[in-house]
Scaffold this motif. Structure first.
Motif, PDB file in Angstrom:
ATOM      1  N   SER A 262      -5.420   4.767  -6.083  1.00 29.01           N
ATOM      2  CA  SER A 262      -4.432   5.309  -5.153  1.00 29.01           C
ATOM      3  C   SER A 262      -5.024   6.543  -4.474  1.00 29.01           C
ATOM      4  CB  SER A 262      -3.152   5.676  -5.901  1.00 29.01           C
ATOM      5  OG  SER A 262      -3.386   6.796  -6.757  1.00 29.01           O
TER       6      SER A 262
ATOM      7  N   LEU B 112       0.388   4.045 -11.920  1.00 29.07           N
ATOM      8  CA  LEU B 112       1.655   4.374 -11.275  1.00 29.07           C
ATOM      9  C   LEU B 112       2.770   3.556 -11.918  1.00 29.07           C
ATOM     10  CD1 LEU B 112       0.491   4.410  -7.537  1.00 29.07           C
ATOM     11  CD2 LEU B 112       0.504   6.289  -9.188  1.00 29.07           C
TER      12      LEU B 112
ATOM     13  N   ARG C 199       0.825  -1.208   0.000  1.00 31.08           N
ATOM     14  CA  ARG C 199       0.000   0.000   0.000  1.00 31.08           C
ATOM     15  C   ARG C 199       0.858   1.255   0.000  1.00 31.08           C
ATOM     16  NH1 ARG C 199      -2.588   3.416   3.747  1.00 31.08           N
ATOM     17  NH2 ARG C 199      -4.693   4.068   3.120  1.00 31.08           N
TER      18      ARG C 199
ATOM     19  N   VAL D 213       4.043   0.370  -9.859  1.00 26.45           N
ATOM     20  CA  VAL D 213       3.002  -0.666  -9.783  1.00 26.45           C
ATOM     21  C   VAL D 213       2.806  -1.308 -11.143  1.00 26.45           C
ATOM     22  CG1 VAL D 213       0.568  -1.091  -9.339  1.00 26.45           C
ATOM     23  CG2 VAL D 213       1.849   0.422  -7.823  1.00 26.45           C
TER      24      VAL D 213
ATOM     25  N   THR E   9       6.661   8.049  -8.732  1.00 26.21           N
ATOM     26  CA  THR E   9       6.701   8.295  -7.285  1.00 26.21           C
ATOM     27  C   THR E   9       8.138   8.072  -6.813  1.00 26.21           C
ATOM     28  OG1 THR E   9       5.951   6.011  -6.992  1.00 26.21           O
ATOM     29  CG2 THR E   9       4.289   7.730  -6.800  1.00 26.21           C
TER      30      THR E   9
ATOM     31  N   SER F 224      -3.918  -3.852  -2.896  1.00 26.38           N
ATOM     32  CA  SER F 224      -3.876  -2.388  -3.004  1.00 26.38           C
ATOM     33  C   SER F 224      -3.492  -1.936  -4.401  1.00 26.38           C
ATOM     34  CB  SER F 224      -2.876  -1.820  -1.993  1.00 26.38           C
ATOM     35  OG  SER F 224      -3.247  -2.129  -0.674  1.00 26.38           O
ATOM     36  N   TRP F 225      -2.971  -2.842  -5.202  1.00 25.15           N
ATOM     37  CA  TRP F 225      -2.543  -2.486  -6.554  1.00 25.15           C
ATOM     38  C   TRP F 225      -3.646  -2.679  -7.582  1.00 25.15           C
ATOM     39  CZ3 TRP F 225       3.074  -4.869  -7.020  1.00 25.15           C
ATOM     40  CH2 TRP F 225       3.891  -4.261  -6.062  1.00 25.15           C
TER      41      TRP F 225
ATOM     42  N   TRP G 194       3.180   1.912  -1.858  1.00 26.07           N
ATOM     43  CA  TRP G 194       3.480   2.284  -3.244  1.00 26.07           C
ATOM     44  C   TRP G 194       2.398   3.192  -3.824  1.00 26.07           C
ATOM     45  CZ3 TRP G 194       6.331  -1.530  -6.905  1.00 26.07           C
ATOM     46  CH2 TRP G 194       7.417  -2.111  -6.234  1.00 26.07           C
ATOM     47  N   THR G 195       1.226   3.227  -3.217  1.00 26.82           N
ATOM     48  CA  THR G 195       0.099   3.988  -3.774  1.00 26.82           C
ATOM     49  C   THR G 195      -0.344   5.134  -2.865  1.00 26.82           C
ATOM     50  OG1 THR G 195      -1.514   2.489  -2.748  1.00 26.82           O
ATOM     51  CG2 THR G 195      -0.729   1.924  -4.958  1.00 26.82           C
ATOM     52  N   HIS G 196       0.403   5.385  -1.806  1.00 24.93           N
ATOM     53  CA  HIS G 196       0.009   6.435  -0.864  1.00 24.93           C
ATOM     54  C   HIS G 196       1.237   7.219  -0.410  1.00 24.93           C
ATOM     55  CE1 HIS G 196      -3.579   3.947  -0.756  1.00 24.93           C
ATOM     56  NE2 HIS G 196      -4.212   4.880  -0.086  1.00 24.93           N
TER      57      HIS G 196
ATOM     58  N   ALA H   3      -4.170   2.666  -9.350  1.00 21.89           N
ATOM     59  CA  ALA H   3      -2.842   2.137  -9.037  1.00 21.89           C
ATOM     60  C   ALA H   3      -2.104   1.667 -10.285  1.00 21.89           C
ATOM     61  CB  ALA H   3      -2.966   0.984  -8.039  1.00 21.89           C
TER      62      ALA H   3
END
Length: 465
Positions: free
Chosen positions: A347, A366, A226, A369, A245, A342-343, A228-230, A363
């Motif tokens: 995000s 990104l 998670r 991801v 990111t 979460s992927w 990776w997306t926040h 996601a």
């Protein structure tokens, strides 16, 4: 007569004068503030310990010192935690206490995760915290940490589901010499661990990573997908149309280097193309520079270090690393992603569409991801769903995931629950006087095999009436 008048006057003058309302006496002594000892033993008992009769008070009531009774309850809980820790230290000298259900040994004597077999199921494997932190420097799963804190011992239940997962990848790397004619379990190079809440998916994944690294594998482990997306900076790359990111990329590379440094120094880079540069973390894009060439003869260690030292190259290095891992043939490579679900959702990033309009970024948009999410390849990869991330229920046929990749992790069986409850009895989470087969089965059925709920309910066992 005169003597009578004099005696009356003397008596009147000797009477004390009326007391003034100014407090002249010494003040009432105030008790010293309670001293707290913050230790791992306190975490459980402060939550579940019952206050004694002397300190228990109703809401809004105050003790004799004019203070709320809660600090006294905390002191009692801390004292119980310290007493429990001392008792457990003394219990270590008595091996007769290490007895599970039906008189079987509670702990396995098998020295490593690699040697565990079916006979070790429903017993506990003792870890060393030092070895755990060494093998999993990226961090331990939350469920594993909570189990260790509440039980005051770094030990985990050996489950058949973990052995099946371990043997699946073991047979892929080291196939048996003799092929059995009977139908065995299908080998999967890509696995998605699914199942209900608190069924042990993250713990099984962490144990798999521990085992693989003990075997000398190169493991790319992400315990918190998670992340990776926040959070952090995010920029849209005009060349790819994806979102970079760089801060997450730098952290991922640092974590990857912690355990795998010795392996990476021996693995040469197979791709000679220059690394594309993007925007750095909070510093924007470099002028007139679009890529960075790696020197000839560079190793994967040099590649990872480049991404750590140069923030503009961090995302490009992570994408290149994913491609390089597919070319490694000298040693087995495993990609392990926790919170993998979460992927497959949105995000926390948003793209400004108009002045008062924003579009949530998925996601898959990104860059990192997008590079690691797909399982449509020939590499060994395992992802674990984590329902604590609250991303909602996903559809069964996930994009970029093989149809047969999902493996359901079950909650505790009745036999596993028996070992778990006897283990908590051994660790003094429940008193011997109230522990019985009837009681622990009530806990099991009440929690429906949920591991964390069972751990929370066990201390509330009561004597049957």
């Amino acid at each position: 007569m005169l003597q009578s008048i004099l005696r009356a006057a003397t008596a009147t003058s000797s009477k004390p004068k009326p007391h003034s309302w100014t407090l002249q006496s010494s003040p009432i002594p105030t008790p010293p503030p309670p001293q707290y000892s913050f230790s791992s033993a306190r975490n459980y008992l402060v939550k579940n310990a019952k206050p004694t009769t002397a300190t228990k008070g109703k809401k809004g009531k105050f003790n004799k010192f004019g203070e709320d009774a809660a600090p006294a309850e905390v002191d009692a809980a801390v004292s119980e935690a310290q007493a429990r820790a001392r008792c457990l230290a003394m219990d270590e000298k008595d091996p007769t206490l290490d007895v599970g259900p039906n008189g079987l040994p509670l702990f396995t004597s098998t020295p490593s995760l690699s040697l565990l077999s079916r006979k070790d199921t429903c017993s506990y494997f003792k870890f060393s915290m030092e070895s755990l932190k060494t093998a999993l420097p990226e961090g331990l799963p939350t469920g594993m940490v909570k189990e260790f804190e509440d039980s005051l011992r770094p030990a985990l239940l050996v489950r058949q589901s973990f052995l099946d997962l371990r043997d699946n990848f073991r047979r892929i790397v080291d196939p048996p010499l003799t092929l059995s004619h009977s139908k065995g379990p299908k080998l999967r190079k890509q696995v998605v661990l699914d199942g209900p809440v608190s069924c042990g998916k993250s713990i099984a994944l962490a144990m798999l990573v521990h085992w693989a690294r003990d075997e000398g594998w190169l493991v790319f482990y992400v315990p918190r997908g998670r992340d990776w997306t926040h959070g952090g900076f995010f920029y849209k790359n005009p060349n790819t149309g994806l979102w970079d990111t760089p801060l997450q990329a730098e952290n991922v590379l640092k974590d990857f280097l912690k355990w795998n440094e010795s392996h990476l120094k021996q693995l040469p880079c197979q791709i000679s193309d220059p690394i594309p540069l993007g925007e750095g973390a909070g510093v924007g894009k470099l002028k007139d520079v679009d890529n960075m060439a790696m020197p000839e003869g560079s190793t994967l260690y040099d590649l990872v270090n480049t991404g750590i030292k140069h923030t503009h190259a961090a995302v490009g290095v992570v994408v290149r690393l994913r491609k390089e891992l597919s070319f490694v043939k000298n040693i087995p490579v495993l990609i392990a992603i926790d919170q993998y679900n979460s992927w497959f959702t949105f995000s926390e990033y948003e793209e400004a569409v108009k002045v008062h309009s924003r579009r949530p970024v998925h996601a898959r948009e990104l860059t990192m991801v997008n590079a690691f999410r797909s399982m449509m390849h020939d590499d060994m990869m395992v992802g674990a769903f984590s329902h604590s991330t609250a991303v909602g229920k996903l559809r069964k046929d996930l994009p970029d995931v093989p149809e047969d990749a999902r493996v359901n992790c079950p909650r505790y069986t009745l036999d596993e629950a028996a070992s778990v409850c006897h283990y908590y009895l051994r660790q003094r989470l429940v008193q011997h006087e109230v522990f019985s087969e009837e009681n622990w089965k009530k806990v099991y059925y009440l929690a429906n095999g949920n591991g964390s709920e069972m751990r929370g309910l066990v201390p509330f066992m009561r004597q049957s009436t």
